[in-house]
Design a protein around this motif. Sequence first.
Motif, PDB file in Angstrom:
ATOM      1  N   ALA A   1       0.847  -1.194   0.000  1.00  0.00           N
ATOM      2  CA  ALA A   1       0.000   0.000   0.000  1.00  0.00           C
ATOM      3  C   ALA A   1       0.883   1.244   0.000  1.00  0.00           C
ATOM      4  N   PRO A   2       0.710   2.153  -0.944  1.00  0.00           N
ATOM      5  CA  PRO A   2       1.604   3.322  -1.042  1.00  0.00           C
ATOM      6  C   PRO A   2       1.329   4.346   0.047  1.00  0.00           C
ATOM      7  N   LEU A   3       2.397   4.899   0.573  1.00  0.00           N
ATOM      8  CA  LEU A   3       2.332   6.019   1.508  1.00  0.00           C
ATOM      9  C   LEU A   3       3.152   7.157   0.913  1.00  0.00           C
ATOM     10  N   PRO A   4       2.531   8.217   0.431  1.00  0.00           N
ATOM     11  CA  PRO A   4       3.297   9.290  -0.219  1.00  0.00           C
ATOM     12  C   PRO A   4       4.221   9.996   0.757  1.00  0.00           C
TER      13      PRO A   4
ATOM     14  N   ASN B   1       9.581   8.409  -4.992  1.00  0.00           N
ATOM     15  CA  ASN B   1      10.170   8.139  -3.683  1.00  0.00           C
ATOM     16  C   ASN B   1       9.117   7.955  -2.601  1.00  0.00           C
ATOM     17  N   SER B   2       7.993   7.309  -2.931  1.00  0.00           N
ATOM     18  CA  SER B   2       6.942   7.096  -1.940  1.00  0.00           C
ATOM     19  C   SER B   2       7.272   5.909  -1.065  1.00  0.00           C
ATOM     20  N   TYR B   3       6.743   5.931   0.149  1.00  0.00           N
ATOM     21  CA  TYR B   3       6.915   4.832   1.075  1.00  0.00           C
ATOM     22  C   TYR B   3       5.778   3.837   0.898  1.00  0.00           C
ATOM     23  N   GLU B   4       5.962   2.645   1.454  1.00  0.00           N
ATOM     24  CA  GLU B   4       4.940   1.603   1.373  1.00  0.00           C
ATOM     25  C   GLU B   4       4.669   1.061   2.760  1.00  0.00           C
ATOM     26  N   CYS B   5       3.438   0.618   2.953  1.00  0.00           N
ATOM     27  CA  CYS B   5       3.073  -0.082   4.181  1.00  0.00           C
ATOM     28  C   CYS B   5       2.392  -1.383   3.809  1.00  0.00           C
ATOM     29  N   CYS B   6       2.182  -2.241   4.802  1.00  0.00           N
ATOM     30  CA  CYS B   6       1.607  -3.560   4.557  1.00  0.00           C
ATOM     31  C   CYS B   6       0.380  -3.734   5.446  1.00  0.00           C
TER      32      CYS B   6
END
Length: 464
Positions: A195-198, A216-221
Amino acid sequence: MTQPTQTPSPYSYQSLSTAITRRRPLHRQKQQSNTTSMNEASQAENQRLKRTLSLTDLIFYGVSCSVGAGIYSLVGIGANLAGPGIALSFALCGVACIFTSLGYAEFAARVPLAGSAYTFTYVSFGELCGWLVGWNLTLGYAVSASVVARSWAAYLVGFVQGMLHATEINVGDDGDQTITSMPKVSKFLHWSIHAPLPNLFSTRDDSAIDNATITNSYECCPLAMLIIILCTLVLLTGAKESSRFNSAMTILNLSILGFVILVGTVSGTAFQVDNLTPVLPHGWQGVGRAAGLVFFSYLGFDMVSCLSEEVEHPERNMPIGIIGSLLTSMLIYCMVSIVVVGLAPVMLLGEDIPIVNALLANACCTHDEQVSAASLDDATLRQDACLNYACKPILHSMLYIVSRIVSFGAIFGLTTACFACLMGQPRIFFSMAQDGLLFKIYAKVNPKTGVPTMGTILTGYLQP
């Protein structure tokens, strides 16, 4: 005429030195640890944990904490560094941990209180060293639980993709049929673990068509968050109730791994000695690098020592539980890693689900086809070549079925690993709070469940 005694300033060197070297009185710890016959009301009043766990519970907790991500995920990651020598990496870590566990066993028998290495350090070296060790342990448990939860999510998605494998048939104008994955199902499964986290400090890609692509977005699960929440809820029910759940899941996990070893060794041509040569493609340096990577998978013996205050007859059970769980875990690691690396080339194992990939590669491809696929530089091409549940024809139907069974069983094995990591951390918070190094609310024990409730909730909240 006597001169009045001057008390040192709280900011003086002497007072600071006294504070940071202050130790727990060992005689007081022994006196507290011997009060095992108090009723529930007295235990709640004195904020003591209940001694309800047996030796069997200890060993199951140690094995469940160790035999998790290390066996279901780190085998593939470590094999990329050490090659077939990954078994030597696990053995090297195990030998190092055996010497460490002997020290843990001695301390746990002499100071049978919650807190593991934090309590042992506080008793031996003083408050500052204990405080530093306590937060180092917190970091280790946080990383372990997060990695295990992430691996659990990957195995669950792989299992769903393999079992459902939702497809649709498109018929072209010329009558040809093409089978493609349903986009909605594929997107949802991908989102559940990526799941993308901007990033607030990133910039939008102006060249994108919809001007919504964020670099350069972060991701979560989200699935990893789900398993952590569920494990936290189970832990809040009580130590003995949690141990029953943990024992059942651990037995299922060990059965699955034993099944993998059996199938891998009796499946005929699937196990290839060629896959084990050269044993050390990157030399002993690769073995050492892989050992440093997989070392935290042996965290189980530290987690067992966190339960010292909840074990019956700790002077006898703690040493046996710590060393017994470590030796069992080391044996399982070495056996499974040899079988998995022998089933498929290292490049086909991947980093998320190496056991499943090893079985699926043999179900879909011959050994020569596996070698050809492993030589491809693109991971997507390797995936399509031999690691696809839609492969035709299926060469080894038994291995194809077993790969799905392992995907299902790994879910429970990784559940127990995440569960055990989440259980150890609140005991460290509990002990630190008793010593005044953390808020007192984390030293409160629920009189009905005997669980440090706020520490358990905080641990679950901080993991995602």
